[in-house]
Design a protein around this motif. Structure first.
Motif, mmCIF file in Angstrom:
data_model
loop_
_atom_site.group_PDB
_atom_site.id
_atom_site.type_symbol
_atom_site.label_atom_id
_atom_site.label_comp_id
_atom_site.label_asym_id
_atom_site.label_seq_id
_atom_site.Cartn_x
_atom_site.Cartn_y
_atom_site.Cartn_z
ATOM 1 N N VAL A 170 97.050 36.201 28.764
ATOM 2 C CA VAL A 170 96.788 37.125 27.650
ATOM 3 C C VAL A 170 98.099 37.500 26.978
ATOM 4 N N GLY A 171 99.112 37.786 27.802
ATOM 5 C CA GLY A 171 100.414 38.153 27.267
ATOM 6 C C GLY A 171 101.058 37.053 26.449
ATOM 7 N N ARG A 172 100.728 35.803 26.733
ATOM 8 C CA ARG A 172 101.265 34.675 25.966
ATOM 9 C C ARG A 172 100.443 34.376 24.717
ATOM 10 N N GLY A 173 99.369 35.117 24.519
ATOM 11 C CA GLY A 173 98.536 34.885 23.353
ATOM 12 C C GLY A 173 97.574 33.734 23.505
ATOM 13 N N LEU A 174 97.407 33.240 24.716
ATOM 14 C CA LEU A 174 96.501 32.122 24.938
ATOM 15 C C LEU A 174 95.064 32.580 25.179
ATOM 16 N N ILE A 175 94.897 33.854 25.524
ATOM 17 C CA ILE A 175 93.572 34.454 25.641
ATOM 18 C C ILE A 175 93.584 35.745 24.827
ATOM 19 N N HIS A 176 92.580 35.917 23.976
ATOM 20 C CA HIS A 176 92.480 37.105 23.128
ATOM 21 C C HIS A 176 91.329 37.965 23.644
ATOM 22 N N VAL A 177 91.647 39.187 24.063
ATOM 23 C CA VAL A 177 90.632 40.087 24.606
ATOM 24 C C VAL A 177 89.961 40.853 23.476
ATOM 25 N N LYS A 178 88.626 40.810 23.480
ATOM 26 C CA LYS A 178 87.837 41.460 22.443
ATOM 27 C C LYS A 178 86.913 42.501 23.067
ATOM 28 N N PRO A 179 86.489 43.489 22.266
ATOM 29 C CA PRO A 179 85.493 44.444 22.789
ATOM 30 C C PRO A 179 84.113 43.798 22.853
ATOM 31 N N ASN A 180 83.112 44.606 23.091
ATOM 32 C CA ASN A 180 81.743 44.114 23.221
ATOM 33 C C ASN A 180 81.266 43.443 21.931
ATOM 34 N N ILE A 181 80.334 42.525 22.068
ATOM 35 C CA ILE A 181 79.756 41.842 20.914
ATOM 36 C C ILE A 181 78.857 42.805 20.143
ATOM 37 N N LYS A 182 78.994 42.790 18.829
ATOM 38 C CA LYS A 182 78.104 43.567 17.965
ATOM 39 C C LYS A 182 76.955 42.717 17.452
ATOM 40 N N GLU A 183 77.271 41.458 17.102
ATOM 41 C CA GLU A 183 76.246 40.614 16.489
ATOM 42 C C GLU A 183 76.637 39.146 16.600
ATOM 43 N N LEU A 184 75.638 38.309 16.824
ATOM 44 C CA LEU A 184 75.811 36.859 16.747
ATOM 45 C C LEU A 184 75.509 36.447 15.311
ATOM 46 N N ALA A 185 76.427 35.688 14.704
ATOM 47 C CA ALA A 185 76.321 35.414 13.262
ATOM 48 C C ALA A 185 76.489 33.922 12.987
ATOM 49 N N GLY A 186 75.522 33.135 13.396
ATOM 50 C CA GLY A 186 75.558 31.697 13.117
ATOM 51 C C GLY A 186 76.633 30.992 13.901
ATOM 52 N N ASP A 187 77.693 30.565 13.212
ATOM 53 C CA ASP A 187 78.800 29.889 13.897
ATOM 54 C C ASP A 187 79.912 30.855 14.259
ATOM 55 N N SER A 188 79.649 32.164 14.124
ATOM 56 C CA SER A 188 80.652 33.193 14.401
ATOM 57 C C SER A 188 80.067 34.291 15.276
ATOM 58 N N VAL A 189 80.954 35.121 15.802
ATOM 59 C CA VAL A 189 80.558 36.292 16.582
ATOM 60 C C VAL A 189 81.297 37.500 16.015
ATOM 61 N N VAL A 190 80.552 38.573 15.771
ATOM 62 C CA VAL A 190 81.127 39.829 15.274
ATOM 63 C C VAL A 190 81.251 40.789 16.449
ATOM 64 N N PHE A 191 82.421 41.428 16.566
ATOM 65 C CA PHE A 191 82.677 42.335 17.681
ATOM 66 C C PHE A 191 82.631 43.787 17.208
ATOM 67 N N GLU A 192 82.568 44.704 18.159
ATOM 68 C CA GLU A 192 82.378 46.109 17.818
ATOM 69 C C GLU A 192 83.570 46.730 17.097
ATOM 70 N N ASP A 193 84.719 46.079 17.145
ATOM 71 C CA ASP A 193 85.871 46.584 16.385
ATOM 72 C C ASP A 193 85.868 46.075 14.951
ATOM 73 N N GLY A 194 84.812 45.350 14.558
ATOM 74 C CA GLY A 194 84.701 44.842 13.195
ATOM 75 C C GLY A 194 85.274 43.452 12.998
ATOM 76 N N SER A 195 86.004 42.935 13.972
ATOM 77 C CA SER A 195 86.582 41.594 13.838
ATOM 78 C C SER A 195 85.487 40.538 14.001
ATOM 79 N N GLN A 196 85.744 39.372 13.436
ATOM 80 C CA GLN A 196 84.793 38.275 13.490
ATOM 81 C C GLN A 196 85.551 36.982 13.746
ATOM 82 N N GLU A 197 85.041 36.168 14.675
ATOM 83 C CA GLU A 197 85.714 34.929 15.044
ATOM 84 C C GLU A 197 84.729 33.768 15.035
#
Length: 453
Positions: free
Chosen positions: A280-307
């Motif tokens: 995680v410290g090397r940036g190879l794993i990105h920690v996200k909060p809980n999932i807010k919504e599944l959005a097709g080919d993306s996932v929206v998280f509770e902090d508003g970010s989308q990947e």
């Protein structure tokens, strides 16, 4: 003829030590294993279909802490062996105590019911049906995958897999991977995905976890804690000691990019990993909060970010499941849904004499020595060397333990069978000493050979 024989369901790490202790106490038994070999969850690609082991799996408790008391692991094993070493150890254990020919392989127990002679009728898928004096349930609790409940809103167009079915890292390559969960399997899979260096890796966690390294001052941390932890110390002191150790071993986990969980140490099941914080410290794993919504080919998280995500790995735990129990006993379906079964000392249901549950615990440490001591207690009960307290007393103790658990841990299907390793082992030892009947060992007909150490 009075019933004397015991039925053991499963020949995993708990079932084989039950076999050894039944043999050592001269108790005749049958052991039924659905697969063609022993080892249960630890046998990679076990043909019983119940193993959750993946190819890279290593133990998270050290070999000395994981070993059975009378059969140490070889000194040439590394401190944290690979699963192939562990299964070799189990095979050697079974052969050393001459248990293999006492296990019936490729035979699944499909029903357990009350018998007419006061025992339990066990029926297998091979047509065998017999009434037994006692049944020891050792079918494991890491095989029936639990998906997120409820499932997150929206739809996901990519691939999904539960960690139970994860075996090799080829499915992770050239993909953006989201691992959901932060238990031991979750961080192992996230780390393995990150080391492919072929896509982005995200880990989503609802509540976080305290990340505990495998080593402290060059020693396996569980061995250090075993030598320095006191079951008699108050919780605040044990928390302070462990907190100090973690500060020295890895500093603040937030410094690496892993949020500190809201609940205190020892109020959630921690996660053991030597590599996760560094990756995680090397940036190879990105920690996200809980999932807010599944959005097709993306996932929206509770902090508003989308990947953008190609593959989701659900590391969302397992159901406690007894497929051979129908509603003649407790409601097995409710147990599966809630992950709660209330047992005296995590072994005995007060309503059903001589029905025992083995290894149905989640310790910070290894289950194997616990199952060994549990099965020795069971053998002593069946031999009438020790007795049980009154049913009312057992129920009060169960209620008290349930209330204590609910105060200490958050309400979660993950925290229903927790035990503190050292305290629980001491508790079982005290129970065997306290309830000793004074009778000499009862010898059962047909099996009087003790296991040799």
């Amino acid at each position: 003829m009075p019933l004397e024989k015991v039925c053991i369901i499963g020949a995993g790490s708990s079932g084989i030590t039950a076999c050894k202790n039944m043999q050592a106490y001269g108790i005749p038994f049958d052991c039924f294993e659905a697969g063609s070999q022993i080892g249960g969850n630890w046998r990679y690609e076990n043909d019983n279909g119940m193993s959750s082991a993946y190819r890279s799996l290593h133990i998270n408790t050290s070999r000395r802490m994981m070993a059975y008391s009378d059969f140490p692991m070889p000194e040439d094993y590394p401190p944290f062996p690979h699963h192939s070493d562990i299964i070799k150890y189990f095979d050697n254990y079974v052969d050393h105590f001459r248990l293999r020919d006492k296990i019936t392989f490729n035979t699944k127990v499909i029903n357990v019911s009350k018998g007419s002679n006061g025992g339990y009728v066990v029926t297998t898928d091979q047509g065998h049906s017999e009434e037994y004096l006692a049944v020891v349930v050792a079918n494991g609790h890491h095989w029936n995958a639990r998906m997120p409940e409820p499932m997150f809103p929206g739809t996901f167009n990519g691939e999904t897999i539960h960690s139970h079915y994860y075996k090799t890292p080829d499915i992770l390559q050239n993909k953006n991977v989201l691992v959901v969960g932060i238990g031991n399997s979750a961080v192992d899979i996230a780390c393995e995905s990150a080391l492919q260096y072929t896509g982005k890796v995200f880990l989503s966690t609802r509540s976080g976890a305290h990340i505990i390294p495998n080593y402290f001052m060059g020693m396996p941390l569980d061995e250090f804690m075993d030598k320095n932890y006191s079951s008699y110390s108050p919780m605040w002191l044990n928390r302070a000691i462990l907190s100090g150790i973690l500060w020295l071993a890895r500093g603040k986990q937030e410094s690496y990019g892993v949020p500190k969980p809201k609940r205190q140490l020892l109020s959630e099941h921690p996660t053991l990993s030597q590599n996760f914080l560094n990756l995680v410290g090397r940036g190879l794993i990105h920690v996200k909060p809980n999932i807010k919504e599944l959005a097709g080919d993306s996932v929206v998280f509770e902090d508003g970010s989308q990947e953008k995500i190609d593959l989701i790995v659900w590391c969302t735990g397992y159901k406690i499941t007894f497929p051979f129990f129908k509603n003649e006993f407790f409601d097995a379906k409710t147990v599966e849904e809630t992950n709660e079964i209330h047992l005296y000392k995590k072994v005995i249901h007060p309503e059903y004499p001589n029905l025992f549950f083995l290894g149905l615990v989640q310790p910070l440490g290894a289950i194997m020595p616990i199952a060994e001591r549990q099965s020795e207690w069971i053998a002593q009960l069946l031999s009438e060397e020790v007795t049980l307290p009154a049913k009312d007393f057992m129920q009060k103790e169960i209620d008290k333990e349930t209330e204590t658990m609910r105060k200490r841990y958050k309400t979660s299907k993950r925290h229903t069978i927790q035990v503190d390793y050292q305290a629980y082992m001491l508790e079982l030892a005290k129970e065997m000493k306290r309830m000793r009947s004074g009778k000499s060992r009862k010898v059962f007909a047909g099996n009087t050979t003790k296991a040799k150490v």
